[in-house]
Design an enzyme around this catalytic site. Sequence first.
Site, PDB file in Angstrom:
ATOM      1  N   GLY A  46       0.777   1.769  -9.150  1.00  0.00           N
ATOM      2  CA  GLY A  46       2.091   1.241  -8.823  1.00  0.00           C
ATOM      3  C   GLY A  46       2.095   0.731  -7.393  1.00  0.00           C
ATOM      4  N   GLN A  51       5.750  -1.399   0.734  1.00  0.00           N
ATOM      5  CA  GLN A  51       4.360  -1.098   1.093  1.00  0.00           C
ATOM      6  C   GLN A  51       3.577  -2.309   1.573  1.00  0.00           C
ATOM      7  OE1 GLN A  51       3.762   1.190  -2.788  1.00  0.00           O
ATOM      8  NE2 GLN A  51       2.452   2.342  -1.422  1.00  0.00           N
ATOM      9  N   CYS A  96      -0.527   8.398  -2.727  1.00  0.00           N
ATOM     10  CA  CYS A  96       0.176   7.171  -2.341  1.00  0.00           C
ATOM     11  C   CYS A  96      -0.772   6.288  -1.546  1.00  0.00           C
ATOM     12  CB  CYS A  96       1.411   7.511  -1.511  1.00  0.00           C
ATOM     13  SG  CYS A  96       2.370   6.054  -1.045  1.00  0.00           S
ATOM     14  N   LEU A  97      -0.771   5.003  -1.870  1.00  0.00           N
ATOM     15  CA  LEU A  97      -1.656   4.063  -1.163  1.00  0.00           C
ATOM     16  C   LEU A  97      -1.281   3.967   0.317  1.00  0.00           C
ATOM     17  CD1 LEU A  97      -1.806   1.280  -3.900  1.00  0.00           C
ATOM     18  CD2 LEU A  97      -3.634   2.894  -3.279  1.00  0.00           C
ATOM     19  N   HIS A 138       8.451   7.424  -8.179  1.00  0.00           N
ATOM     20  CA  HIS A 138       7.737   7.312  -6.895  1.00  0.00           C
ATOM     21  C   HIS A 138       7.981   5.923  -6.282  1.00  0.00           C
ATOM     22  CE1 HIS A 138       3.778   7.901  -4.505  1.00  0.00           C
ATOM     23  NE2 HIS A 138       4.019   6.616  -4.376  1.00  0.00           N
ATOM     24  N   GLU A 139       7.956   4.868  -7.117  1.00  0.00           N
ATOM     25  CA  GLU A 139       8.141   3.503  -6.607  1.00  0.00           C
ATOM     26  C   GLU A 139       9.594   3.238  -6.196  1.00  0.00           C
ATOM     27  OE1 GLU A 139       5.489   2.351  -5.901  1.00  0.00           O
ATOM     28  OE2 GLU A 139       4.151   3.299  -7.337  1.00  0.00           O
ATOM     29  N   HIS A 142      10.207   4.603  -2.884  1.00  0.00           N
ATOM     30  CA  HIS A 142       9.725   3.709  -1.817  1.00  0.00           C
ATOM     31  C   HIS A 142      10.804   2.696  -1.434  1.00  0.00           C
ATOM     32  CE1 HIS A 142       5.521   4.548  -0.919  1.00  0.00           C
ATOM     33  NE2 HIS A 142       5.167   4.515  -2.182  1.00  0.00           N
TER      34      HIS A 142
HETATM   35  O1  GNR Z   1      -1.848   4.816  -7.337  1.00  0.00           O
HETATM   36  C1  GNR Z   1      -0.971   5.676  -7.306  1.00  0.00           C
HETATM   37  N1  GNR Z   1      -1.109   6.811  -8.041  1.00  0.00           N
HETATM   38  C2  GNR Z   1      -0.102   7.725  -8.225  1.00  0.00           C
HETATM   39  C3  GNR Z   1      -0.441   8.972  -8.744  1.00  0.00           C
HETATM   40  C4  GNR Z   1       0.535   9.920  -8.957  1.00  0.00           C
HETATM   41  C5  GNR Z   1       1.843   9.636  -8.666  1.00  0.00           C
HETATM   42  C6  GNR Z   1       2.198   8.405  -8.138  1.00  0.00           C
HETATM   43  C7  GNR Z   1       1.231   7.453  -7.925  1.00  0.00           C
HETATM   44  S1  GNR Z   1       1.678   5.895  -7.287  1.00  0.00           S
HETATM   45  C8  GNR Z   1       0.212   5.501  -6.422  1.00  0.00           C
HETATM   46  C9  GNR Z   1       0.299   4.101  -5.840  1.00  0.00           C
HETATM   47  C10 GNR Z   1       1.406   4.059  -4.813  1.00  0.00           C
HETATM   48  O2  GNR Z   1       1.316   4.530  -3.711  1.00  0.00           O
HETATM   49  N2  GNR Z   1       2.533   3.526  -5.186  1.00  0.00           N
HETATM   50  O3  GNR Z   1       3.578   3.481  -4.360  1.00  0.00           O
HETATM   51 NI    NI Z   2       3.309   5.174  -2.991  1.00  0.00          NI
END
Ligand code: GNR
Ligand code: NI
Length: 179
Positions: A46, A51, A96-97, A138-139, A142
């Site tokens: 995601g 980001q 999270c990236l 999660h997104e 953000h």
């Molecule tokens: O790549 C991602 N893996 C992930 C694993 C568990 C819960 C959420 C994520 S999202 C993350 C990519 C990211 O940072 N998206 O904002």
């Molecule tokens: Ni993230």
Amino acid sequence: MTVLDILIAPHPTLKAKAKPVETIDDGLRQLLDDMLETMYDAPGIGLAANQIGELQRVLVMDCGSRTEDEAPRPMKIINPQITGISEEMSSYEEGCLSIPEQYADVERPAAVQVRYQDETGAQQEQIFTGLEATCIQHEIDHLDGILFIDHLSNLKRNMLMKKLRKLLKEREEDAAADG
Ligand code: GNR
Ligand code: NI
């Protein structure tokens, strides 16, 4: 298509709230394509606009192509709103990236209903479960300036941020040694 730079915490744009998209045009569709390419390149499942430094309420995700036999399922989501959550909760080890190499368990509703616009501007409403439910929450976090570490205790969050600072410092030193 272009691979964009991903912002790393702490960065003020990751703490800011993204604004609703008013016009869905070719420029926005280009941004969504670039975000997908950036996400696949990373690789991640995601990516939210904050980001890559854009404060617009758009996100991309693909929880379908984690193994080679699964077909890719790219999703482009504009102006998402959570319209329902399950009572059942589920815990998932999140990463999270924007917080590279740090992981922690986060508890969230196991299923969510989300209303959003697709890249044609059409309204959609869909129920997400499993990893997709975790990922879209999660997104959307953000887009509201919230990181997964904000769901942890202060102690745990400070510990992960300290480990992240150490990692980034080591990376800088390695880069200096190479250069
Ligand atoms: O790549 C991602 N893996 C992930 C694993 C568990 C819960 C959420 C994520 S999202 C993350 C990519 C990211 O940072 N998206 O904002
Ligand atoms: Ni993230």
